[in-house]
Design an enzyme around this catalytic site. Structure first.
Site, PDB file in Angstrom:
ATOM      1  N   GLN A  76     -30.499   4.768  36.379  1.00  0.00           N
ATOM      2  CA  GLN A  76     -31.050   4.629  34.835  1.00  0.00           C
ATOM      3  C   GLN A  76     -32.137   5.113  34.481  1.00  0.00           C
ATOM      4  OE1 GLN A  76     -29.878   2.981  32.223  1.00  0.00           O
ATOM      5  NE2 GLN A  76     -27.846   2.323  33.178  1.00  0.00           N
ATOM      6  N   SER A  77     -32.378   6.463  35.187  1.00  0.00           N
ATOM      7  CA  SER A  77     -33.674   7.361  35.107  1.00  0.00           C
ATOM      8  C   SER A  77     -33.985   7.794  33.693  1.00  0.00           C
ATOM      9  CB  SER A  77     -33.478   8.565  35.954  1.00  0.00           C
ATOM     10  OG  SER A  77     -34.550   9.459  35.717  1.00  0.00           O
TER      11      SER A  77
END
Length: 332
Positions: A76-77
């Site tokens: 989920q960068s």
């Protein structure tokens, strides 16, 4: 510090606001005055702190003739989202290498940033197990792209090298000018500390301007001693890059590791409280991985009396709210 000598793409045109948080401060007892630096409002798809770093990193890539950007991060960068978004704006291809730090956390059709990767048109996504050699994985991808005639440029996770950290040296200068304009004195600053570029850049900038404002990093993954060593190493590299004549001593770096919880990106009660409290007092969204855990640390430091009564404390909001939508079960 003359940062004009370094190439940048001018993604950051205006200073992000510094806002008082009176209702939030009152909810914590009213003994400390909390302010927030709104880097969640930076340009780029859904905003966030990485835009300051990418302003310099992508300029370096383009100066070196790159037509393709490769970077990495967790599933989920926020960094990957913003790198991709600026690559799209520049007409560059972008390939992502995602590290599944929590087994089973990557979902091909997941929400949050994972959804935005596809919406923005990522060229490829490679998912590797937690603990993988991320630089090695990116270099392997780069070699394959070169065989196809591409000119790839690797940006490290979080854009946390001396080039990217320069963006937060500039941010520190920006903050000091804002404080002067507002006639506002800040006694302490709190920042999230992860890949270390933001923390390191702020420390270099504050030290280089003789601000005299202590900076505390709230860890999102590592133990205190490990994180402090990583931050100091990047501080020294960044200070050397910008031409500082004085070495930044290690005692300028302070990290707290009590708010990580079970691990990186894994929710904690403190993070959940922090996200809800700021939303319900000031209508500002934090993210569950970085700014949420960092704010949980600030809340605990306030409640434990760490800051003197009447202190003015500035929190750096690094953005990342799109990740909230991948954590619905945590908040519902």
């Amino acid at each position: 510090m003359n940062l004009t000598k370094f190439p940048r793409r001018n993604y950051v045109q205006d200073a992000t606001p510094i806002e008082a948080l009176p209702a939030f401060s009152a909810a914590l007892g009213g003994k400390v005055n909390i302010f927030i630096k709104r880097d969640d409002l930076l340009p780029g798809c859904a905003g966030g702190n990485k835009t300051r770093k990418l302003d310099f990193c992508i300029a370096d890539a383009m100066q070196n003739g790159a037509d393709t950007i490769i970077t990495c991060g967790a599933v989920q960068s926020n960094h990957c989202r913003l790198t991709l978004s600026w690559a799209v704006k520049e007409g560059l291809d972008c390939h992502l290498v995602l590290e599944e730090r929590v087994p089973g956390s990557y979902k091909k059709d997941g929400s949050g940033n994972n959804f935005l990767f596809k919406l923005l048109g990522v060229k490829s996504t490679t998912v590797v197990p937690g603990g993988s050699n991320m630089l090695g994985e990116m270099e392997k991808l780069a070699e394959n792209l070169k065989k196809d005639g591409k000119k790839p440029y690797i940006i490290p996770g979080g854009a946390s090298n001396a080039i990217g950290a320069t963006g937060y040296v500039a941010c520190a200068e920006e903050i000091m000018q804002q404080l002067f304009n507002k006639n506002l004195s800040i006694d302490h600053m709190v920042v999230p500390s992860g890949s270390a570029g933001t923390h390191a850049g702020i420390v270099v900038g504050m030290y280089g301007t003789n601000a005299g404002i202590p900076v505390s990093g709230i860890n999102v993954s590592r133990k205190k001693d490990v994180q402090e060593e990583i931050v100091h190493k990047l501080v020294l590299e960044t200070a050397k890059r910008i031409g500082m004549r004085e070495t930044v001593p290690a005692d300028q770096i302070t990290c707290y590791d009590s708010y990580v919880g079970p691990g990186y990106s894994i929710p904690t009660d403190g993070m959940t409280e922090a996200v809800k409290l700021l939303a319900q007092t000031e209508s500002i969204l934090l993210d569950p991985v970085y700014s949420g855990k960092a704010m949980a640390g600030l809340i605990d430091l306030v409640r434990s009396g760490h800051f003197a009564t009447g202190s003015n404390v500035l929190f750096l909001h690094t953005g990342g709210s799109p990740a909230l939508y991948a954590y619905l079960d945590t908040f519902q």
